[in-house]
Design a protein around this motif. Sequence first.
Motif, PDB file in Angstrom:
ATOM      1  N   ASP A   1      17.456 -11.415  -3.930  1.00  8.48           N
ATOM      2  CA  ASP A   1      16.171 -11.763  -4.299  1.00  8.48           C
ATOM      3  C   ASP A   1      15.587 -10.746  -3.866  1.00  8.48           C
ATOM      4  OD1 ASP A   1      13.197 -13.101  -4.149  1.00  8.48           O
ATOM      5  OD2 ASP A   1      14.398 -14.147  -1.548  1.00  8.48           O
ATOM      6  N   VAL A   2      13.672 -10.650  -3.531  1.00  4.36           N
ATOM      7  CA  VAL A   2      12.653  -9.435  -3.633  1.00  4.36           C
ATOM      8  C   VAL A   2      12.008  -9.616  -2.967  1.00  4.36           C
ATOM      9  CG1 VAL A   2      12.677  -9.578  -6.380  1.00  4.36           C
ATOM     10  CG2 VAL A   2      12.529  -7.282  -4.292  1.00  4.36           C
ATOM     11  N   GLY A   3      11.136  -8.843  -1.488  1.00  6.40           N
ATOM     12  CA  GLY A   3      10.530  -9.029  -1.511  1.00  6.40           C
ATOM     13  C   GLY A   3       9.941  -8.002  -1.030  1.00  6.40           C
ATOM     14  N   VAL A   4       7.827  -7.832  -0.535  1.00  3.42           N
ATOM     15  CA  VAL A   4       7.497  -7.031  -0.404  1.00  3.42           C
ATOM     16  C   VAL A   4       7.358  -7.258   1.495  1.00  3.42           C
ATOM     17  CG1 VAL A   4       5.132  -6.062  -0.222  1.00  3.42           C
ATOM     18  CG2 VAL A   4       6.323  -6.375  -2.372  1.00  3.42           C
ATOM     19  N   GLY A   5       7.631  -6.241   2.248  1.00  3.62           N
ATOM     20  CA  GLY A   5       7.320  -6.652   3.584  1.00  3.62           C
ATOM     21  C   GLY A   5       6.341  -6.277   4.326  1.00  3.62           C
ATOM     22  N   PRO A   6       5.785  -6.154   5.393  1.00  2.00           N
ATOM     23  CA  PRO A   6       4.021  -5.949   5.830  1.00  2.00           C
ATOM     24  C   PRO A   6       4.266  -4.953   6.058  1.00  2.00           C
ATOM     25  CG  PRO A   6       6.122  -6.838   7.945  1.00  2.00           C
ATOM     26  CD  PRO A   6       6.850  -7.225   6.396  1.00  2.00           C
ATOM     27  N   SER A   7       5.788  -3.607   6.000  1.00  2.00           N
ATOM     28  CA  SER A   7       5.254  -1.902   6.450  1.00  2.00           C
ATOM     29  C   SER A   7       5.367  -1.673   5.205  1.00  2.00           C
ATOM     30  CB  SER A   7       6.660  -1.835   7.333  1.00  2.00           C
ATOM     31  OG  SER A   7       7.557  -2.456   7.347  1.00  2.00           O
TER      32      SER A   7
ATOM     33  N   GLU B   1       0.855  -1.168  -0.113  1.00  2.00           N
ATOM     34  CA  GLU B   1       0.071  -0.031   0.343  1.00  2.00           C
ATOM     35  C   GLU B   1       0.591   1.092  -0.194  1.00  2.00           C
ATOM     36  OE1 GLU B   1      -3.284   0.080  -0.037  1.00  2.00           O
ATOM     37  OE2 GLU B   1      -3.274  -1.897  -0.554  1.00  2.00           O
ATOM     38  N   LEU B   2       2.472   1.636   0.165  1.00  2.00           N
ATOM     39  CA  LEU B   2       3.184   2.350   0.376  1.00  2.00           C
ATOM     40  C   LEU B   2       2.818   3.544  -0.338  1.00  2.00           C
ATOM     41  CD1 LEU B   2       4.320   3.584   2.480  1.00  2.00           C
ATOM     42  CD2 LEU B   2       6.495   2.560   2.210  1.00  2.00           C
ATOM     43  N   PHE B   3       3.517   2.675  -2.082  1.00  2.00           N
ATOM     44  CA  PHE B   3       3.982   3.100  -2.950  1.00  2.00           C
ATOM     45  C   PHE B   3       3.039   2.566  -4.220  1.00  2.00           C
ATOM     46  CE2 PHE B   3       8.386   1.680  -0.787  1.00  2.00           C
ATOM     47  CZ  PHE B   3       8.335   2.823  -0.985  1.00  2.00           C
TER      48      PHE B   3
END
Length: 85
Positions: A79-85, A32-34
């Motif tokens: 690697d690349v991932g989407v964190g909870p924040s 949701e941030l970007f």
Amino acid sequence: VHHDMQAPNIISPLKEYTPAVAPSGAVFYDGELFTQWKNDFFMATLRGRALHRLRFDQSTDRVVEFEILLEGKYGRLRDVGVGPS
């Protein structure tokens, strides 16, 4: 198949890299941030030493936007991932 080659029952590549970038991890951004990156595809690369961002046209599956981020900043990305924040 590669490049613009076509073959029955095979989908041609949506994006190609010459020379190869050695992809190592990938994720579709659903955070949701970007908001400007919502549903964009991010790919870490070993050889290219960068993070690639691709935006697809959802109706045709064609790449409509492409950007290279963090090029050479952190070395070989694994690697690349989407964190909870």
